[in-house]
Design a protein around this motif. Structure first.
Motif, PDB file in Angstrom:
ATOM      1  N   PRO A  76       0.774  -1.548   0.331  1.00 15.16           N
ATOM      2  CA  PRO A  76      -0.045  -0.344  -0.184  1.00 15.16           C
ATOM      3  C   PRO A  76       0.350   1.186  -0.065  1.00 15.16           C
ATOM      4  O   PRO A  76      -0.008   2.053  -0.667  1.00 15.16           O
ATOM      5  CB  PRO A  76      -0.819   0.135   1.537  1.00 15.16           C
ATOM      6  CG  PRO A  76      -0.891  -2.027   1.800  1.00 15.16           C
ATOM      7  CD  PRO A  76       0.282  -2.395   0.934  1.00 15.16           C
ATOM      8  N   ALA A 124       1.853   2.206  -3.606  1.00 14.54           N
ATOM      9  CA  ALA A 124       1.028   2.137  -4.266  1.00 14.54           C
ATOM     10  C   ALA A 124      -0.221   3.727  -4.373  1.00 14.54           C
ATOM     11  O   ALA A 124       0.033   5.207  -5.111  1.00 14.54           O
ATOM     12  CB  ALA A 124      -0.286   1.682  -3.919  1.00 14.54           C
ATOM     13  N   VAL A 184      -6.481   3.783  -2.338  1.00 14.52           N
ATOM     14  CA  VAL A 184      -5.801   2.913  -2.192  1.00 14.52           C
ATOM     15  C   VAL A 184      -6.295   2.094  -1.198  1.00 14.52           C
ATOM     16  O   VAL A 184      -7.173   0.791  -1.513  1.00 14.52           O
ATOM     17  CB  VAL A 184      -4.515   3.229  -1.891  1.00 14.52           C
ATOM     18  CG1 VAL A 184      -4.110   1.337  -0.998  1.00 14.52           C
ATOM     19  CG2 VAL A 184      -3.378   3.449  -3.280  1.00 14.52           C
TER      20      VAL A 184
END
Length: 314
Positions: A247, A250, A280
């Motif tokens: 995460p 991202a 996300v």
């Protein structure tokens, strides 16, 4: 490049709204009077009628390779001043844009500025998040393709449209926070390199800047839910591959892909990170590794569309 006669306006459908303009903006999709009232108005003003630049706070500047220099300033009353070296000055307030063109401004370049910077700025001011991305529609929702310049976002979007997926957006994807997270259908042309159009066997019109403008099927929805975000990464060889992402990685990649990040300046970075984190948390975000092979494009696009809602969301 002359404005329409007084009282005569051109209307264009883009980003889920209607842009009313006093000049022709080549390449934008016309909207009928039955489409409803204007969402934004674009009007031409004389040079010298603008507010002085030294009264505005400088935010950021972008120098496009082999292209113009673009800078953004903000006035105390909330008006933004967008200066583009080859097309002129744009004063942006609420739903109104006043444009003071340079003497030799090309109408095609003005149209690209409107959809690439001016309308994204208006939508940002209204709370949306413009991403530097392309997107196509599937039964599961929109697949948003994010990547660095030259990564192949538009190329992959073109291959997906050739495989039957309607286009949602090219170059600028406007994200609306949910739930559910949604994307505004841009209604704008898809622009690709000539070799990409030739490889896909699709016709296109020269846009004047070395790319072809493709006439592809557009999503008929004003907006639609986001099924997944794919961070496109080209590879020298191998098959297309969808991979999970940490995460934090991202979020950092998405924040850096904010369409207006460089223009809004360093103070915008926390907002971009927050918008990326929300995205996300709300939809699957995956890395999509694709071969840098035009001959493989149709096969990659068909496989990607077949996996939409399954491997993407896994």
């Amino acid at each position: 490049m002359r404005p329409h006669p007084a009282g005569s306006n051109a209307r264009y459908a883009c980003f889920g709204g209607i842009l009313e303009s006093d000049r022709v903006l080549p390449g934008l999709r016309p909207a009928s009077d039955a489409a409803g009232p204007a969402s934004w108005r674009f009007r031409t003003v004389a040079r010298g009628a603008d507010a002085p630049a030294d009264q505005a706070r400088a935010l950021g500047t972008v120098r496009v390779a082999d292209g113009p220099t673009i800078s953004l300033r903000a006035y105390a009353d909330g008006v933004h001043r967008l200066d583009v070296s080859d097309t002129g000055l744009y004063l942006v307030r609420d739903a109104d844009v006043a444009h003071a063109p340079t003497p030799d401004a090309d109408a095609r370049a003005i149209a690209l500025d409107v959809v690439g910077h001016v309308l994204p700025l208006l939508l940002h001011r209204a709370g949306a998040w413009p991403l530097h991305a392309s997107a196509v529609a599937t039964d599961a929702g929109a697949l948003v393709l994010v990547g660095a310049r030259g990564a192949g976002k538009s190329t992959l979007a073109a291959a997906c449209t050739a495989a039957g997926a309607p286009l949602v957006a090219d170059d600028t994807a406007v994200i609306e926070s949910g739930p559910p997270t949604r994307i505004r259908a841009a209604g704008l042309p898809l622009r690709v390199r000539p070799d990409v159009a030739d490889a896909l066997g699709v016709a296109g019109e020269d846009d004047g800047w070395g790319k072809r403008r493709l006439d592809v099927v557009q999503s008929s929805d004003g907006d639609l839910p986001v099924a997944a975000v794919l961070l496109v990464q080209p590879s020298a060889a191998g098959e297309a591959l969808i991979e999970p992402m940490v995460p934090r990685a991202a979020i950092a990649t998405l924040a850096a892909s904010s369409k207006l990040a460089a223009l809004l300046g360093p103070e915008y970075a926390p907002d971009a990170l927050l918008a990326a984190a929300r995205l996300v948390e709300s939809v699957p975000v995956r890395r999509l590794v694709i071969p840098r092979d035009l001959a493989a494009l149709p096969r990659v696009a068909r496989a990607l569309l077949a996996s939409a809602g399954r491997a993407v969301a896994a």
